[in-house]
Design a protein around this motif. Structure first.
Motif, PDB file in Angstrom:
ATOM      1  N   GLY A 125       0.819  -1.205   0.000  1.00 41.37           N
ATOM      2  CA  GLY A 125       0.000   0.000   0.000  1.00 41.37           C
ATOM      3  C   GLY A 125       0.851   1.252   0.000  1.00 41.37           C
ATOM      4  O   GLY A 125       1.840   1.349   0.722  1.00 41.37           O
ATOM      5  N   ALA A 126       0.436   2.223  -0.819  1.00 47.92           N
ATOM      6  CA  ALA A 126       1.205   3.463  -0.939  1.00 47.92           C
ATOM      7  C   ALA A 126       0.559   4.605  -0.193  1.00 47.92           C
ATOM      8  O   ALA A 126       0.943   5.760  -0.342  1.00 47.92           O
ATOM      9  N   GLY A 127      -0.445   4.320   0.631  1.00 54.53           N
ATOM     10  CA  GLY A 127      -1.152   5.383   1.335  1.00 54.53           C
ATOM     11  C   GLY A 127      -2.290   5.917   0.495  1.00 54.53           C
ATOM     12  O   GLY A 127      -2.535   5.480  -0.630  1.00 54.53           O
ATOM     13  N   GLY A 128      -3.029   6.867   1.061  1.00 53.90           N
ATOM     14  CA  GLY A 128      -4.125   7.472   0.324  1.00 53.90           C
ATOM     15  C   GLY A 128      -5.261   6.517   0.055  1.00 53.90           C
ATOM     16  O   GLY A 128      -6.004   6.655  -0.927  1.00 53.90           O
ATOM     17  N   GLY A 129      -5.421   5.512   0.920  1.00 51.43           N
ATOM     18  CA  GLY A 129      -6.532   4.585   0.766  1.00 51.43           C
ATOM     19  C   GLY A 129      -6.274   3.415  -0.157  1.00 51.43           C
ATOM     20  O   GLY A 129      -7.179   2.607  -0.393  1.00 51.43           O
ATOM     21  N   SER A 130      -5.061   3.277  -0.694  1.00 52.67           N
ATOM     22  CA  SER A 130      -4.767   2.148  -1.578  1.00 52.67           C
ATOM     23  C   SER A 130      -4.773   0.851  -0.780  1.00 52.67           C
ATOM     24  O   SER A 130      -4.356   0.810   0.374  1.00 52.67           O
ATOM     25  N   ILE A 131      -5.284  -0.196  -1.399  1.00 52.39           N
ATOM     26  CA  ILE A 131      -5.442  -1.479  -0.714  1.00 52.39           C
ATOM     27  C   ILE A 131      -4.170  -2.313  -0.890  1.00 52.39           C
ATOM     28  O   ILE A 131      -3.728  -2.547  -2.014  1.00 52.39           O
ATOM     29  N   PRO A 132      -3.562  -2.774   0.215  1.00 49.12           N
ATOM     30  CA  PRO A 132      -2.353  -3.603   0.109  1.00 49.12           C
ATOM     31  C   PRO A 132      -2.644  -4.928  -0.590  1.00 49.12           C
ATOM     32  O   PRO A 132      -3.749  -5.469  -0.500  1.00 49.12           O
ATOM     33  N   THR A 133      -1.641  -5.448  -1.271  1.00 48.33           N
ATOM     34  CA  THR A 133      -1.749  -6.764  -1.890  1.00 48.33           C
ATOM     35  C   THR A 133      -1.345  -7.858  -0.916  1.00 48.33           C
ATOM     36  O   THR A 133      -1.839  -8.974  -0.977  1.00 48.33           O
ATOM     37  N   ILE A 134      -0.414  -7.531   0.001  1.00 47.62           N
ATOM     38  CA  ILE A 134       0.030  -8.459   1.041  1.00 47.62           C
ATOM     39  C   ILE A 134      -0.318  -7.878   2.402  1.00 47.62           C
ATOM     40  O   ILE A 134      -0.063  -6.692   2.665  1.00 47.62           O
ATOM     41  N   LEU A 135      -0.874  -8.708   3.284  1.00 46.51           N
ATOM     42  CA  LEU A 135      -1.174  -8.298   4.651  1.00 46.51           C
ATOM     43  C   LEU A 135      -0.394  -9.189   5.612  1.00 46.51           C
ATOM     44  O   LEU A 135      -0.422 -10.414   5.479  1.00 46.51           O
ATOM     45  N   THR A 193      -4.124  -8.711  10.602  1.00 44.41           N
ATOM     46  CA  THR A 193      -5.534  -8.585  10.238  1.00 44.41           C
ATOM     47  C   THR A 193      -5.862  -7.252   9.568  1.00 44.41           C
ATOM     48  O   THR A 193      -6.888  -7.117   8.913  1.00 44.41           O
ATOM     49  N   TYR A 194      -5.001  -6.266   9.760  1.00 43.89           N
ATOM     50  CA  TYR A 194      -5.164  -4.955   9.121  1.00 43.89           C
ATOM     51  C   TYR A 194      -6.525  -4.330   9.470  1.00 43.89           C
ATOM     52  O   TYR A 194      -7.187  -3.740   8.635  1.00 43.89           O
ATOM     53  N   GLN A 195      -6.890  -4.459  10.756  1.00 45.36           N
ATOM     54  CA  GLN A 195      -8.179  -3.934  11.202  1.00 45.36           C
ATOM     55  C   GLN A 195      -8.022  -2.735  12.114  1.00 45.36           C
ATOM     56  O   GLN A 195      -8.621  -1.682  11.883  1.00 45.36           O
ATOM     57  N   SER A 196      -7.216  -2.875  13.149  1.00 44.37           N
ATOM     58  CA  SER A 196      -7.062  -1.805  14.137  1.00 44.37           C
ATOM     59  C   SER A 196      -5.995  -0.807  13.700  1.00 44.37           C
ATOM     60  O   SER A 196      -5.209  -1.059  12.776  1.00 44.37           O
ATOM     61  N   ASP A 197      -5.979   0.336  14.382  1.00 46.87           N
ATOM     62  CA  ASP A 197      -4.936   1.327  14.115  1.00 46.87           C
ATOM     63  C   ASP A 197      -3.551   0.741  14.374  1.00 46.87           C
ATOM     64  O   ASP A 197      -2.590   1.056  13.662  1.00 46.87           O
ATOM     65  N   SER A 198      -3.473  -0.124  15.412  1.00 45.51           N
ATOM     66  CA  SER A 198      -2.191  -0.756  15.735  1.00 45.51           C
ATOM     67  C   SER A 198      -1.740  -1.678  14.609  1.00 45.51           C
ATOM     68  O   SER A 198      -0.561  -1.701  14.234  1.00 45.51           O
ATOM     69  N   ASP A 199      -2.698  -2.438  14.053  1.00 44.83           N
ATOM     70  CA  ASP A 199      -2.380  -3.328  12.937  1.00 44.83           C
ATOM     71  C   ASP A 199      -1.871  -2.536  11.736  1.00 44.83           C
ATOM     72  O   ASP A 199      -0.872  -2.896  11.105  1.00 44.83           O
ATOM     73  N   ILE A 200      -2.579  -1.470  11.422  1.00 43.43           N
ATOM     74  CA  ILE A 200      -2.216  -0.659  10.252  1.00 43.43           C
ATOM     75  C   ILE A 200      -0.851  -0.008  10.455  1.00 43.43           C
ATOM     76  O   ILE A 200      -0.031   0.058   9.531  1.00 43.43           O
ATOM     77  N   SER A 201      -0.590   0.442  11.685  1.00 49.44           N
ATOM     78  CA  SER A 201       0.714   1.045  11.986  1.00 49.44           C
ATOM     79  C   SER A 201       1.836   0.020  11.833  1.00 49.44           C
ATOM     80  O   SER A 201       2.895   0.319  11.265  1.00 49.44           O
ATOM     81  N   GLU A 202       1.597  -1.205  12.340  1.00 49.08           N
ATOM     82  CA  GLU A 202       2.608  -2.265  12.203  1.00 49.08           C
ATOM     83  C   GLU A 202       2.842  -2.588  10.736  1.00 49.08           C
ATOM     84  O   GLU A 202       3.986  -2.782  10.300  1.00 49.08           O
TER      85      GLU A 202
END
Length: 256
Positions: free
Chosen positions: A179-189, A192-201
């Motif tokens: 993901g490059a930011g700006g709402g782009s959806i990552p191809t690899i996770l 869980t990519y759910q919480s703010d902590s997950d997204i930060s990690e």
């Protein structure tokens, strides 16, 4: 010794080589079986008959004589390293002239890895990820820290390209995959990519990959080994970092 010298794949000895060497130490009987087991039986039986290990020591000295490896230094080094990884626990090692010599015996696996002096054995002891060993096995045998680090670093973008089907490299590859930011959806996770902590990690992991590319991969791609000053402790730390990345990728999932 039989496990190493009698292995079926390189750098193990061929049946013809084993028979020639056994003949040179006057062992005429080699029981039936695979190379490893038949070599073990032949050396063991002769040692029991003589009540000493002269035949086994003589076999190793002839098998490891440098003149046999004039055109294949890599094979000698690999056999020497693998023999020493085992022999060090019994207080022996193979010298550069191919002969066995007495040395301090290792009592633990970590002590054995240190005494054997093999990059490969120490990395295995540190649970280095198998993907790294696959990429730089030859460089480890030749003890080239510069080239081993360079090849290991390449394993990360290569694996991400295999996971995503992307063809780019560096920042462009990692931005496309994570993901490059700006709402782009990552191809690899990687979580869980759910919480703010997950997204930060997740973002931090992408930045880590970018840092590895800039710190380890690019400098070695644009410089020569002769100008490099590689430190062994830093080398092991780098492989620990690369292994962490591969373990996180082991547990990742793709979104497409």
């Amino acid at each position: 010794m039989s496990e190493v010298l009698g292995r079926t794949d390189p750098p193990g000895l061929s049946n013809r080589e084993i028979n020639q060497l056994l003949d040179q130490v006057h062992i005429k009987e080699r029981p039936l079986g695979n190379k490893r087991d038949s070599l073990y039986a032949a050396l063991h039986n002769e040692q029991v008959r003589q009540k000493c290990g002269n035949a086994a020591a003589g076999f190793v000295a002839r098998a490891m004589h440098p003149s046999r490896y004039v055109s294949d230094h890599r094979r000698f080094t690999q056999l020497q390293d693998e023999l020493n990884e085992a022999l060090v626990h019994f207080g022996w090692s193979v010298r550069d002239d191919g002969r066995l010599e007495r040395r301090a015996a290792a009592s633990t696996l970590s002590e054995g890895a240190a005494l054997a002096g093999s990059l490969r054995s120490e990395l295995i002891r540190r649970s280095t990820h198998s993907e790294l060993m696959r990429y730089c096995n030859e460089e480890l045998v030749t003890r080239s820290l510069f080239h081993a680090t360079s090849e290991a670093a390449k394993s990360i973008p290569d694996r991400i390209r295999n996971l995503t089907g992307q063809l780019s490299d560096g920042e462009t590859l990692y931005a496309g995959a994570f993901g490059a930011g700006g709402g782009s959806i990552p191809t690899i996770l990687i979580n869980t990519y759910q919480s703010d902590s997950d997204i930060s990690e997740h973002k931090g992991f992408k930045n880590l990959l970018t840092g590895i590319h800039g710190h380890y991969r690019n400098p070695r791609a644009h410089s020569s080994r002769i100008d490099a000053t590689e430190n062994l402790a830093d080398f092991y730390d780098a492989f620990g970092l690369f292994s962490y990345v591969h373990r996180r990728l082991d547990g990742s999932r793709t979104t497409s």
